[in-house]
Design a protein around this motif. Sequence first.
Motif, PDB file in Angstrom:
ATOM      1  N   GLU A  73       6.756  -5.803   5.044  1.00 12.26           N
ATOM      2  CA  GLU A  73       7.745  -5.699   6.274  1.00 12.26           C
ATOM      3  C   GLU A  73       6.801  -4.910   7.518  1.00 12.26           C
ATOM      4  N   GLY A  74       5.592  -5.479   7.458  1.00 10.77           N
ATOM      5  CA  GLY A  74       4.649  -5.058   8.644  1.00 10.77           C
ATOM      6  C   GLY A  74       4.118  -3.414   8.429  1.00 10.77           C
ATOM      7  N   LYS A  75       4.475  -2.898   7.376  1.00 13.99           N
ATOM      8  CA  LYS A  75       4.178  -1.456   7.526  1.00 13.99           C
ATOM      9  C   LYS A  75       3.330  -1.336   5.904  1.00 13.99           C
ATOM     10  N   ILE A  76       2.446  -0.186   6.162  1.00 18.26           N
ATOM     11  CA  ILE A  76       1.603   0.153   4.926  1.00 18.26           C
ATOM     12  C   ILE A  76       2.480   0.743   3.809  1.00 18.26           C
ATOM     13  N   LYS A  77       2.435  -0.013   2.561  1.00 18.88           N
ATOM     14  CA  LYS A  77       3.243   0.676   1.414  1.00 18.88           C
ATOM     15  C   LYS A  77       2.446   1.293   0.426  1.00 18.88           C
ATOM     16  N   ASN A  78       1.079   0.966   0.503  1.00 20.36           N
ATOM     17  CA  ASN A  78       0.328   1.755  -0.576  1.00 20.36           C
ATOM     18  C   ASN A  78      -1.062   1.459   0.010  1.00 20.36           C
ATOM     19  N   LYS A  79      -2.139   2.548  -0.083  1.00 22.01           N
ATOM     20  CA  LYS A  79      -3.467   2.514   0.227  1.00 22.01           C
ATOM     21  C   LYS A  79      -4.221   3.239  -0.604  1.00 22.01           C
ATOM     22  N   ARG A  80      -5.211   2.514  -1.637  1.00 20.89           N
ATOM     23  CA  ARG A  80      -5.846   3.260  -2.226  1.00 20.89           C
ATOM     24  C   ARG A  80      -7.470   3.029  -2.106  1.00 20.89           C
ATOM     25  N   LYS A  81      -8.143   3.951  -2.711  1.00 21.48           N
ATOM     26  CA  LYS A  81      -9.546   3.896  -2.615  1.00 21.48           C
ATOM     27  C   LYS A  81     -10.160   3.263  -3.582  1.00 21.48           C
ATOM     28  N   MET A  82     -11.314   2.576  -3.588  1.00 22.62           N
ATOM     29  CA  MET A  82     -12.102   1.701  -4.687  1.00 22.62           C
ATOM     30  C   MET A  82     -13.650   1.977  -4.517  1.00 22.62           C
ATOM     31  N   ILE A  83     -14.197   2.442  -5.361  1.00 23.57           N
ATOM     32  CA  ILE A  83     -15.675   2.565  -5.226  1.00 23.57           C
ATOM     33  C   ILE A  83     -16.543   1.506  -5.946  1.00 23.57           C
ATOM     34  N   LEU A  84     -17.276   0.779  -5.195  1.00 23.61           N
ATOM     35  CA  LEU A  84     -17.977  -0.360  -5.783  1.00 23.61           C
ATOM     36  C   LEU A  84     -19.446   0.097  -5.917  1.00 23.61           C
ATOM     37  N   LEU A  85     -19.642   0.139  -7.277  1.00 27.83           N
ATOM     38  CA  LEU A  85     -21.377   0.686  -7.628  1.00 27.83           C
ATOM     39  C   LEU A  85     -21.974  -0.583  -8.209  1.00 27.83           C
ATOM     40  N   LYS A  86     -23.250  -0.409  -8.023  1.00 27.57           N
ATOM     41  CA  LYS A  86     -24.166  -1.614  -8.221  1.00 27.57           C
ATOM     42  C   LYS A  86     -25.320  -1.079  -9.088  1.00 27.57           C
TER      43      LYS A  86
END
Length: 85
Positions: free
Chosen positions: A72-85
């Motif tokens: 609906e044009g709004k942020i409903k969920n925001k999560r952090k992810m960590i990419l490790l190589k």
Amino acid sequence: YPNPFNHMTSIEYSISNYNFIKIQIFNLMGVEIKTLVDKIHIPGNYKTYWDGKNYLGEKQSSGIYFFILFTEGKIKNKRKMILLK
């Protein structure tokens, strides 16, 4: 899951109402890296994947990324992810 991840991570989400859903990946600078989902959903449980690549198929560097679920044009969920190589 998993987080941190090396080559691929999954994002699970549930929708309770018929709705348009958009899931995008952003870096720490707020630059959009990739759109994973951009469609209407019926109620249910869903899973999508991010392979650590951008729109051009280029592998992204190690670091912190965010996935943001919009409805609906709004942020409903925001999560952090960590990419490790």
